[in-house]
Design a protein around this motif. Sequence first.
Motif, PDB file in Angstrom:
ATOM      1  N   LEU A   1      19.669  32.318  47.610  1.00 35.45           N
ATOM      2  CA  LEU A   1      19.463  31.178  46.656  1.00 35.45           C
ATOM      3  C   LEU A   1      18.857  29.775  47.529  1.00 35.45           C
ATOM      4  CD1 LEU A   1      19.043  30.348  43.717  1.00 35.45           C
ATOM      5  CD2 LEU A   1      21.853  29.952  43.826  1.00 35.45           C
ATOM      6  N   ARG A   2      17.805  29.303  47.071  1.00 34.79           N
ATOM      7  CA  ARG A   2      17.490  28.193  47.639  1.00 34.79           C
ATOM      8  C   ARG A   2      17.547  26.667  46.725  1.00 34.79           C
ATOM      9  NH1 ARG A   2      18.042  29.031  52.941  1.00 34.79           N
ATOM     10  NH2 ARG A   2      17.010  30.947  53.405  1.00 34.79           N
ATOM     11  N   THR A   3      17.316  27.318  45.212  1.00 35.98           N
ATOM     12  CA  THR A   3      17.019  25.834  44.472  1.00 35.98           C
ATOM     13  C   THR A   3      17.534  26.490  43.337  1.00 35.98           C
ATOM     14  OG1 THR A   3      14.994  24.925  45.573  1.00 35.98           O
ATOM     15  CG2 THR A   3      15.709  24.147  43.511  1.00 35.98           C
ATOM     16  N   VAL A   4      18.522  25.518  42.499  1.00 36.50           N
ATOM     17  CA  VAL A   4      19.021  25.877  41.269  1.00 36.50           C
ATOM     18  C   VAL A   4      19.021  24.715  40.213  1.00 36.50           C
ATOM     19  CG1 VAL A   4      21.453  25.513  42.100  1.00 36.50           C
ATOM     20  CG2 VAL A   4      20.889  27.166  40.085  1.00 36.50           C
ATOM     21  N   LEU A   5      18.811  24.974  39.063  1.00 42.30           N
ATOM     22  CA  LEU A   5      19.145  23.955  37.995  1.00 42.30           C
ATOM     23  C   LEU A   5      20.249  23.827  37.452  1.00 42.30           C
ATOM     24  CD1 LEU A   5      17.648  21.644  36.427  1.00 42.30           C
ATOM     25  CD2 LEU A   5      16.783  23.415  34.891  1.00 42.30           C
TER      26      LEU A   5
ATOM     27  N   ASP B   1      23.417  25.413  51.558  1.00 38.97           N
ATOM     28  CA  ASP B   1      22.068  25.215  51.626  1.00 38.97           C
ATOM     29  C   ASP B   1      21.322  25.478  50.432  1.00 38.97           C
ATOM     30  OD1 ASP B   1      22.588  24.425  54.482  1.00 38.97           O
ATOM     31  OD2 ASP B   1      22.535  26.517  55.077  1.00 38.97           O
ATOM     32  N   VAL B   2      21.836  25.452  49.387  1.00 39.53           N
ATOM     33  CA  VAL B   2      21.207  25.517  48.018  1.00 39.53           C
ATOM     34  C   VAL B   2      20.889  23.817  47.341  1.00 39.53           C
ATOM     35  CG1 VAL B   2      21.295  26.245  45.732  1.00 39.53           C
ATOM     36  CG2 VAL B   2      22.297  27.783  47.453  1.00 39.53           C
ATOM     37  N   GLU B   3      19.607  23.690  47.177  1.00 40.20           N
ATOM     38  CA  GLU B   3      19.334  22.438  46.496  1.00 40.20           C
ATOM     39  C   GLU B   3      19.768  22.589  45.095  1.00 40.20           C
ATOM     40  OE1 GLU B   3      15.348  19.726  45.694  1.00 40.20           O
ATOM     41  OE2 GLU B   3      15.172  21.868  45.881  1.00 40.20           O
ATOM     42  N   VAL B   4      20.487  21.536  44.643  1.00 38.72           N
ATOM     43  CA  VAL B   4      20.886  21.303  43.375  1.00 38.72           C
ATOM     44  C   VAL B   4      20.150  20.224  42.316  1.00 38.72           C
ATOM     45  CG1 VAL B   4      22.870  20.964  41.800  1.00 38.72           C
ATOM     46  CG2 VAL B   4      23.115  21.901  43.975  1.00 38.72           C
ATOM     47  N   LEU B   5      19.292  20.816  41.436  1.00 33.41           N
ATOM     48  CA  LEU B   5      18.727  19.962  40.535  1.00 33.41           C
ATOM     49  C   LEU B   5      19.663  19.796  39.318  1.00 33.41           C
ATOM     50  CD1 LEU B   5      14.985  21.273  40.947  1.00 33.41           C
ATOM     51  CD2 LEU B   5      16.144  19.390  42.057  1.00 33.41           C
TER      52      LEU B   5
ATOM     53  N   ILE C   1      15.603  28.598  40.553  1.00 33.85           N
ATOM     54  CA  ILE C   1      14.399  28.118  40.350  1.00 33.85           C
ATOM     55  C   ILE C   1      13.463  28.807  41.843  1.00 33.85           C
ATOM     56  CG2 ILE C   1      12.662  26.308  40.744  1.00 33.85           C
ATOM     57  CD1 ILE C   1      14.609  24.672  39.001  1.00 33.85           C
ATOM     58  N   LEU C   2      14.279  28.853  42.943  1.00 30.58           N
ATOM     59  CA  LEU C   2      13.981  29.526  44.062  1.00 30.58           C
ATOM     60  C   LEU C   2      14.760  30.419  44.942  1.00 30.58           C
ATOM     61  CD1 LEU C   2      11.426  29.808  46.148  1.00 30.58           C
ATOM     62  CD2 LEU C   2      12.425  27.688  47.149  1.00 30.58           C
ATOM     63  N   ARG C   3      14.317  31.670  44.931  1.00 30.40           N
ATOM     64  CA  ARG C   3      15.094  32.621  45.813  1.00 30.40           C
ATOM     65  C   ARG C   3      14.266  33.028  46.932  1.00 30.40           C
ATOM     66  NH1 ARG C   3      20.211  34.548  44.566  1.00 30.40           N
ATOM     67  NH2 ARG C   3      20.909  34.358  42.209  1.00 30.40           N
ATOM     68  N   ASP C   4      14.695  33.468  48.162  1.00 29.72           N
ATOM     69  CA  ASP C   4      14.131  34.245  49.143  1.00 29.72           C
ATOM     70  C   ASP C   4      13.835  35.619  48.510  1.00 29.72           C
ATOM     71  OD1 ASP C   4      13.981  31.962  50.667  1.00 29.72           O
ATOM     72  OD2 ASP C   4      15.425  33.050  52.163  1.00 29.72           O
TER      73      ASP C   4
END
Length: 399
Positions: free
Chosen positions: A15-19, A64-68, A393-396
């Motif tokens: 997991l890279r980015t999550v809302l 290292d997960v970006e949180v929005l 929103i973004l996963r490898d």
Amino acid sequence: MGDEQHSVTSEVGRLRTVLLHRPGAELKRLTPRNSDYLLFDAIPWVDRAQEEHDAFAELLRAHDVEVLYVTELLQDVLEYGAARDQAIAEVVADARWGERLRAIVREYLTGLDPEDLAHTLIAGLAHEELRAGHGLVYRLMDRLDFIIDPLPGLLFTRDNSAWIGDRVALTSLAMPARRRESALTKLLYAHHPRFAGVRPVYDPSLEHVEGGDVLLLSPGVLAVGTGERTTPAGVERLARQVFEAGLAHVVLAVPIAQERATMHLDTICTMVDVDTVVMYPPVADSLTAYPVTWRDGDLHVAEPRPFLQAAAEAMAVDRLKVIDTGLDPVTAEREQWDDGNNTLAIAPRLAIAYERNTETNHHLEKAGIEILPISGSELGSGRGGPRCMSCPILRDPPP
């Protein structure tokens, strides 16, 4: 902004980015009088719920997960006139109000700055807060009623949007108390620069589909639960949309028997590895799936098969490994009710789970799954776990 990546092809890729949505004033609007309508089983202690949610977000960042955050993005888009006009127009379309009250509410909302407008759209507007209110509709309302209903369910960001590949499904929520959530999410994706160029693959105007029923078993393979919230017509429409967009080659339609502890497919089954699920034992052997494929420009629906068998075949694996919730029927039912199945994988064999589900977590760890426990004594009052509270929103790509 606008050139960020957005792609989710599995439940378990890194997991890279999550809302997320940090719970706020909308939870303070819950009372014994309205909690059933707003779909909460208990009245949460809001300060503690915020502490628990902050710890959840910090745990994601530590990996290292970006949180929005929904509220921050909403405040951004309400700086734009077109987004602001759209948001107000959708709210004042409420047929309950009548022309007099509609004009008053429109004028009130138009006078708010972006931060206050975002707050009102999420936390709602109580009868007594609209001091300029008058007219027959306003006078006949109970003073404890809301003119604009609060959205405590916005906490569960998985329900109102779900990414499938590089497209977002803006879902159609079944329960009237939650339908404005999809409108707000649609506003974010349509107007925020971060999502410039994103093309939705589903729209809230279509048949009912909720994100908690959509599992990305592997690239190109979706399982979609149908029951209390997602209708068979919604599954059919979603299947057609993703096939036409080239986002899937198999959709498994999974009927869910409706019990008090069951709402979405992810309340009984989530993934913790590329070939491993954590699953509520009473349904493991009885759950079925109708494999749906795309042939000659139309849907082909095969005969129902056991879910685990149909999923393994669609995913091209020998079998799906199953980890049970709890040790005995009573424990299994209790921990399923407490979202023991609702884990959030942030990488293969690495998952976030509520700490209170001790038996399920023990089973997961015994099977080689590393569990990152979080407190959910207050967050769980709306019957949702870590997966419900997060929209990846973004996963490898999965290994």
